[in-house]
Design an enzyme around this catalytic site. Structure first.
Site, short mmCIF file in Angstrom:
data_model
loop_
_atom_site.label_atom_id
_atom_site.label_comp_id
_atom_site.label_asym_id
_atom_site.label_seq_id
_atom_site.Cartn_x
_atom_site.Cartn_y
_atom_site.Cartn_z
N LYS A 151 0.55 -1.30 0.16
CA LYS A 151 -0.15 -0.12 0.15
C LYS A 151 0.89 1.16 0.19
CE LYS A 151 -3.12 -1.02 -0.82
NZ LYS A 151 -3.28 -1.88 -1.91
N GLY A 159 2.23 2.46 -2.77
CA GLY A 159 2.36 2.76 -3.96
C GLY A 159 3.09 1.94 -5.03
N HIS A 181 7.71 -6.54 -1.36
CA HIS A 181 7.24 -6.13 0.05
C HIS A 181 8.23 -6.63 1.11
CE1 HIS A 181 3.93 -4.87 -2.05
NE2 HIS A 181 3.20 -5.73 -1.99
N SER A 210 -5.22 2.73 3.74
CA SER A 210 -5.29 2.05 2.28
C SER A 210 -5.36 0.40 2.45
CB SER A 210 -4.21 2.74 1.60
OG SER A 210 -3.82 1.98 0.22
N SER A 266 1.76 8.04 -15.45
CA SER A 266 1.46 7.76 -14.21
C SER A 266 0.59 8.53 -13.26
CB SER A 266 3.00 7.63 -13.46
OG SER A 266 3.60 9.02 -13.64
N ARG A 270 -7.77 3.40 -5.59
CA ARG A 270 -8.97 3.52 -4.53
C ARG A 270 -9.13 5.33 -4.65
NH1 ARG A 270 -9.97 4.99 0.94
NH2 ARG A 270 -7.54 5.34 0.94
N LYS A 271 -8.15 5.98 -3.90
CA LYS A 271 -8.39 7.25 -3.83
C LYS A 271 -7.08 8.22 -4.24
CE LYS A 271 -10.94 9.90 -0.55
NZ LYS A 271 -11.77 9.81 0.77
N GLY A 272 -5.93 7.52 -4.03
CA GLY A 272 -4.61 8.11 -4.36
C GLY A 272 -4.43 9.34 -3.87
P1 A3P Z 1 -5.24 4.58 -1.61
O1 A3P Z 1 -5.84 3.18 -1.05
O2 A3P Z 1 -4.78 5.49 -0.52
O3 A3P Z 1 -5.81 5.13 -2.64
P2 A3P Z 1 0.02 -0.49 -3.75
O4 A3P Z 1 0.27 -0.40 -5.28
O5 A3P Z 1 1.38 -0.52 -3.15
O6 A3P Z 1 -0.83 -1.60 -3.34
O7 A3P Z 1 -0.41 1.02 -3.15
C1 A3P Z 1 -1.85 1.38 -3.32
C2 A3P Z 1 -2.12 2.83 -3.12
O8 A3P Z 1 -1.49 3.47 -4.21
C3 A3P Z 1 -3.49 3.03 -3.17
O9 A3P Z 1 -3.86 4.07 -2.20
C4 A3P Z 1 -3.56 3.64 -4.54
O10 A3P Z 1 -4.73 4.56 -4.84
C5 A3P Z 1 -2.25 4.47 -4.76
N1 A3P Z 1 -1.86 4.85 -6.29
C6 A3P Z 1 -2.04 3.81 -7.18
N2 A3P Z 1 -1.74 4.55 -8.52
C7 A3P Z 1 -1.42 5.77 -7.97
C8 A3P Z 1 -1.18 6.99 -8.75
N3 A3P Z 1 -0.94 6.95 -10.20
N4 A3P Z 1 -0.89 8.06 -8.01
C9 A3P Z 1 -1.29 8.21 -6.50
N5 A3P Z 1 -1.61 7.25 -5.95
C10 A3P Z 1 -1.61 6.00 -6.73
#
Ligand code: A3P
Length: 294
Positions: A49, A51, A110, A140, A229, A251-253
């Site tokens: 989580k 990113g 991870h 997240s 991106s 989800r929210k980013g």
């Molecule tokens: P949220 O749940 O807070 O929205 P991972 O890829 O390590 O599982 O992390 C997922 C998190 O990264 C999620 O956070 C997701 O929305 C966010 N994320 C994915 N792509 C992104 C982007 N382009 N910009 C910002 N956040 C991003």
């Protein structure tokens, strides 16, 4: 809830850390120990989580740009055997297949440094370490756990918070994770980047990452990677790139969504944990806890 999956049925422990049985196995972990890393492998390390899918998009684009330049346009799109990029996820034979993959191999993990194959450090493989503020990680992770059948679900946020703080979630305690990686941050083959700084200035982040991996970029190439991106374009593309999983993942980013979940008491508990485990460390300072978690 009828389909509530309990943590104990979905997790196994390896060297004291819990992992989901649905995507990891002790056999694969064992096989991974003797995995031979190459000095030109590209590794992205980040707790779940933080990113990791976002940075994977950036890194695969950068690698493709660099490949095109060294191999020429035609050879750049040769059919390569695909392998799921998460190092510790998959069957034990995966590492045999990875021997046949051409360089540079891209992999995401991870895992903590002490649980990675030692050849990664012996061969001085470049590692991009991605970190994110712990309150947004927990937020997240909670939504992700409930959106995904392969992870335990939680009836309440409070239940999840308790597990998060007591080292019972997949890939273990985030604070321990950061403390372990903190021992490695001064190595020249490791670059640390935060989720928050990338949100603030993606172009600068991409530029620095490309420089670290020695990939020259024209202004146009940089703009392309930055555009591809963005959260919006990745979410829009997610059905193609991640199937049904895309909806749960993108989800929210945003930064500071934790403010919608944390109680006063939970804030205090996490602030105390941060103070005890990380406040004085380099990675702790990089997180800018006072800016993003207060
Ligand atoms: P949220 O749940 O807070 O929205 P991972 O890829 O390590 O599982 O992390 C997922 C998190 O990264 C999620 O956070 C997701 O929305 C966010 N994320 C994915 N792509 C992104 C982007 N382009 N910009 C910002 N956040 C991003």
């Amino acid at each position: 809830a009828a389909n509530l999956l309990h943590r104990d049925e979905l997790m196994f422990s390896y060297k004291g850390i819990p992992y989901p049985t649905t995507i990891c196995s002790p056999e694969a972990f064992k096989a991974l120990e003797s995995f031979e890393a190459r000095s030109d492998d590209v590794i992205l390390a980040g707790y779940p989580k933080s990113g990791t899918n976002w940075l994977s998009q950036i890194l695969t684009d950068l690698i493709a740009i660099s490949q095109k330049k060294t191999l020429g346009e035609e050879s750049g799109n040769a059919e390569e055997p695909e392998e799921f990029p998460y190092l510790e996820v998959g069957d034990p034979e995966k590492y045999e297949r990875m021997i046949k993959l051409p360089s540079p191999r891209f992999m995401v993990t991870h895992l903590r440094p002490e649980n990675l194959p030692t050849s990664i450090f012996k061969n001085k493989v470049k590692i991009l370490l991605l970190i994110r503020n712990p309150k947004d990680i927990a937020t997240s992770f909670y939504h992700f756990s409930n959106g995904l059948a392969t992870l335990p679900s939680y009836e309440t946020w409070d239940d999840f918070f308790t597990d998060f703080m007591s080292k019972k979630i997949a890939w273990g305690c985030y604070f321990e994770y950061l403390s372990e990686w903190n021992k490695y941050v001064d190595k020249e083959n490791i670059m640390t980047v935060t989720y928050e700084e990338l949100k603030e200035n993606r172009a600068l982040g991409v530029k620095n990452i490309a420089a670290f991996f020695g990939i020259p970029l024209t202004e146009e190439e940089l703009q392309l990677v930055v555009e591809r991106s963005s959260f919006q374009s990745m979410k829009k593309n997610s059905e193609k790139t991640h199937g049904a999983f895309g909806n749960v993942l993108f989800r929210k980013g945003a930064v500071s969504d934790w403010k919608n979940l944390f109680s006063e008491d939970q804030n205090e508990k996490m602030d105390k944990m941060f103070e005890e485990c990380l406040a004085g460390t380099k990675l702790g300072k990089k997180l800018k806890y006072d800016v993003y978690c207060k």
